[in-house]
Design a protein around this motif. Structure first.
Motif, PDB file in Angstrom:
ATOM      1  N   TRP A 129       0.247  -1.319  -0.038  1.00  0.00           N
ATOM      2  CA  TRP A 129      -0.098  -0.331  -0.069  1.00  0.00           C
ATOM      3  C   TRP A 129       0.842   1.286  -0.050  1.00  0.00           C
ATOM      4  O   TRP A 129       0.373   2.311  -0.739  1.00  0.00           O
ATOM      5  CB  TRP A 129      -0.990   0.128   1.091  1.00  0.00           C
ATOM      6  CG  TRP A 129      -1.721  -1.204   1.478  1.00  0.00           C
ATOM      7  CD1 TRP A 129      -2.251  -2.215   1.537  1.00  0.00           C
ATOM      8  CD2 TRP A 129      -3.398  -0.808   0.024  1.00  0.00           C
ATOM      9  NE1 TRP A 129      -3.417  -2.631   0.605  1.00  0.00           N
ATOM     10  CE2 TRP A 129      -3.912  -2.332  -0.031  1.00  0.00           C
ATOM     11  CE3 TRP A 129      -3.898   0.694  -0.605  1.00  0.00           C
ATOM     12  CZ2 TRP A 129      -5.071  -2.014  -0.703  1.00  0.00           C
ATOM     13  CZ3 TRP A 129      -4.847   0.393  -1.296  1.00  0.00           C
ATOM     14  CH2 TRP A 129      -5.077  -0.719  -1.865  1.00  0.00           C
ATOM     15  N   VAL A 156      -3.224   6.579   5.151  1.00  0.00           N
ATOM     16  CA  VAL A 156      -3.964   6.075   4.416  1.00  0.00           C
ATOM     17  C   VAL A 156      -3.942   4.517   4.416  1.00  0.00           C
ATOM     18  O   VAL A 156      -4.502   3.437   3.798  1.00  0.00           O
ATOM     19  CB  VAL A 156      -4.426   6.441   3.540  1.00  0.00           C
ATOM     20  CG1 VAL A 156      -5.253   5.794   2.083  1.00  0.00           C
ATOM     21  CG2 VAL A 156      -4.785   7.699   3.656  1.00  0.00           C
ATOM     22  N   LEU A 160      -5.673   0.749   4.897  1.00  0.00           N
ATOM     23  CA  LEU A 160      -5.932  -0.318   3.895  1.00  0.00           C
ATOM     24  C   LEU A 160      -5.192  -1.197   4.255  1.00  0.00           C
ATOM     25  O   LEU A 160      -6.019  -2.408   3.073  1.00  0.00           O
ATOM     26  CB  LEU A 160      -5.825  -0.166   2.473  1.00  0.00           C
ATOM     27  CG  LEU A 160      -6.846   1.754   2.107  1.00  0.00           C
ATOM     28  CD1 LEU A 160      -6.208   2.408   0.900  1.00  0.00           C
ATOM     29  CD2 LEU A 160      -8.079   0.979   1.589  1.00  0.00           C
ATOM     30  N   LEU A 167     -14.854   0.938   5.631  1.00  0.00           N
ATOM     31  CA  LEU A 167     -13.192   1.915   6.300  1.00  0.00           C
ATOM     32  C   LEU A 167     -14.317   2.707   5.899  1.00  0.00           C
ATOM     33  O   LEU A 167     -15.009   3.887   5.366  1.00  0.00           O
ATOM     34  CB  LEU A 167     -12.533   2.137   5.142  1.00  0.00           C
ATOM     35  CG  LEU A 167     -11.652   3.221   4.759  1.00  0.00           C
ATOM     36  CD1 LEU A 167     -10.955   3.517   5.697  1.00  0.00           C
ATOM     37  CD2 LEU A 167     -10.690   3.377   3.164  1.00  0.00           C
ATOM     38  N   ALA A 169     -13.952   7.449   6.628  1.00  0.00           N
ATOM     39  CA  ALA A 169     -12.427   7.520   6.377  1.00  0.00           C
ATOM     40  C   ALA A 169     -12.729   9.279   6.312  1.00  0.00           C
ATOM     41  O   ALA A 169     -14.437   9.868   5.883  1.00  0.00           O
ATOM     42  CB  ALA A 169     -11.961   8.037   4.714  1.00  0.00           C
ATOM     43  N   THR A 187      -6.779   6.023  -5.013  1.00  0.00           N
ATOM     44  CA  THR A 187      -6.558   4.570  -4.314  1.00  0.00           C
ATOM     45  C   THR A 187      -8.085   4.069  -3.635  1.00  0.00           C
ATOM     46  O   THR A 187      -7.219   2.991  -3.511  1.00  0.00           O
ATOM     47  CB  THR A 187      -4.897   4.615  -3.839  1.00  0.00           C
ATOM     48  OG1 THR A 187      -4.200   5.471  -4.542  1.00  0.00           O
ATOM     49  CG2 THR A 187      -4.153   3.618  -3.445  1.00  0.00           C
ATOM     50  N   LEU A 188      -8.319   4.818  -2.752  1.00  0.00           N
ATOM     51  CA  LEU A 188      -9.099   4.550  -1.544  1.00  0.00           C
ATOM     52  C   LEU A 188     -10.122   4.068  -2.518  1.00  0.00           C
ATOM     53  O   LEU A 188     -10.623   2.467  -2.657  1.00  0.00           O
ATOM     54  CB  LEU A 188      -9.571   5.608  -1.315  1.00  0.00           C
ATOM     55  CG  LEU A 188      -9.190   6.349   0.097  1.00  0.00           C
ATOM     56  CD1 LEU A 188      -9.683   7.654   0.758  1.00  0.00           C
ATOM     57  CD2 LEU A 188      -8.955   5.156   1.792  1.00  0.00           C
ATOM     58  N   THR A 189     -10.516   5.099  -3.733  1.00  0.00           N
ATOM     59  CA  THR A 189     -11.652   4.098  -4.555  1.00  0.00           C
ATOM     60  C   THR A 189     -11.078   2.838  -5.231  1.00  0.00           C
ATOM     61  O   THR A 189     -12.190   1.805  -5.599  1.00  0.00           O
ATOM     62  CB  THR A 189     -12.185   4.922  -5.806  1.00  0.00           C
ATOM     63  OG1 THR A 189     -11.575   5.684  -6.642  1.00  0.00           O
ATOM     64  CG2 THR A 189     -12.738   6.250  -4.852  1.00  0.00           C
ATOM     65  N   VAL A 199     -17.008   1.651   2.389  1.00  0.00           N
ATOM     66  CA  VAL A 199     -16.784   3.045   2.215  1.00  0.00           C
ATOM     67  C   VAL A 199     -17.448   4.304   2.913  1.00  0.00           C
ATOM     68  O   VAL A 199     -18.279   4.199   2.430  1.00  0.00           O
ATOM     69  CB  VAL A 199     -15.486   3.617   1.244  1.00  0.00           C
ATOM     70  CG1 VAL A 199     -15.050   5.260   2.444  1.00  0.00           C
ATOM     71  CG2 VAL A 199     -14.343   3.018   0.667  1.00  0.00           C
ATOM     72  N   LEU A 201     -17.477   7.810   3.965  1.00  0.00           N
ATOM     73  CA  LEU A 201     -16.561   8.847   3.816  1.00  0.00           C
ATOM     74  C   LEU A 201     -17.120  10.574   3.823  1.00  0.00           C
ATOM     75  O   LEU A 201     -18.451  10.870   3.785  1.00  0.00           O
ATOM     76  CB  LEU A 201     -16.634   9.287   1.906  1.00  0.00           C
ATOM     77  CG  LEU A 201     -15.340  10.182   1.482  1.00  0.00           C
ATOM     78  CD1 LEU A 201     -14.096  10.290   1.694  1.00  0.00           C
ATOM     79  CD2 LEU A 201     -14.927   9.915  -0.185  1.00  0.00           C
TER      80      LEU A 201
END
Length: 242
Positions: A129, A156, A160, A167, A169, A187-189, A199, A201
């Motif tokens: 990551w 982050v 992950l 997650l 955020a 990267t998150l998506t 997620v 968010l």
């Protein structure tokens, strides 16, 4: 007490919570499907962070219910909620909150080490990551030797690396400049899509919210259709009363 719908990994009903007597959540209900990216939008002070804290078990709401995969989070004791956060959830906040004595990769690997993974396996996952977030070359540095944007990327990676089911955020790109913000969001998506990570968010930035599958809006601790519509209704009511 009624169990949530089977297709919702997270479900909350009529959440109420106050901070020092000031209402932070006032009857908020929602459901989040598995693998969904849900944006919780609203101005600062609207209740976004309190909502995420209640959904993740960091806070027990004063009234209302929170369910995760048909398990009632709101009735769990502190140890059960801590285990849930450690084993099933990831968290990224607006500040990285890294352990200063640990290197970047050790910080990113920490949740896996706490779960009992070998140091070798935990480092491999953390490095994957860190590389995805373009800070693999910083892996051996301690937080004090990193820039703010680099520290946030480590946070982050830490969220992950264990591959959480959910997650949370909370304004995860707040300390980042626009190019860093876009890269972290990608990267998150990408992680959410490829690994079916749910997620939640929280953001006040419409550009950040645009990556989500669905958006809900909070204002003064309540769900509204949109902040703009709510404010327009308020202006109309004021003009009629004059």
């Amino acid at each position: 007490m009624v169990a949530p719908p089977d297709n919702d990994v997270l479900w909350a009903r009529s959440l109420h919570h106050a901070h020092n007597g000031s209402p932070a959540l006032n009857g908020v209900s929602l459901g989040v499907r598995e693998g969904e990216i849900l944006a919780v939008c609203g101005p600062r002070g609207s209740g976004k962070t309190t909502l995420l804290h209640c959904l993740s078990g960091q806070l027990v709401p004063e009234d209302g219910e929170v369910w995760f995969n048909s398990a009632p989070v709101h009735t769990m004791n502190a140890v059960q909620r801590e285990r849930l956060r450690r084993d099933r959830f990831g968290w990224v906040g607006p500040e990285p909150c890294l352990v200063p004595e640990l290197s970047a990769w050790e910080n990113a690997a920490l949740p896996l080490l706490l779960r009992g993974h070998s140091r070798r396996a935990a480092k491999a996952a953390a490095m994957e990551w860190l590389e995805r977030l373009d800070i693999g070359d910083c892996a051996g540095r301690r937080p004090s030797a990193l820039l703010q944007a680099q520290r946030q990327r480590v946070a982050v990676a830490r969220a992950l690396a264990p591959m959480p089911l959910v997650l949370f955020a909370d304004e995860p790109t707040a300390p980042l400049h626009r190019p860093d913000r876009a890269q972290v969001l990608r990267t998150l998506t990408a992680a959410a899509r490829s690994h079916r990570i749910t997620v939640v968010l929280a953001t006040h930035d419409p550009d950040v919210a645009a990556v989500a599958d669905r958006t809900i809006h909070l204002l003064d601790g309540r769900r509204v259709n949109s902040v703009q519509e709510h404010e327009a209704e308020g202006r109309d009511a004021c003009s009629l009363s004059v």
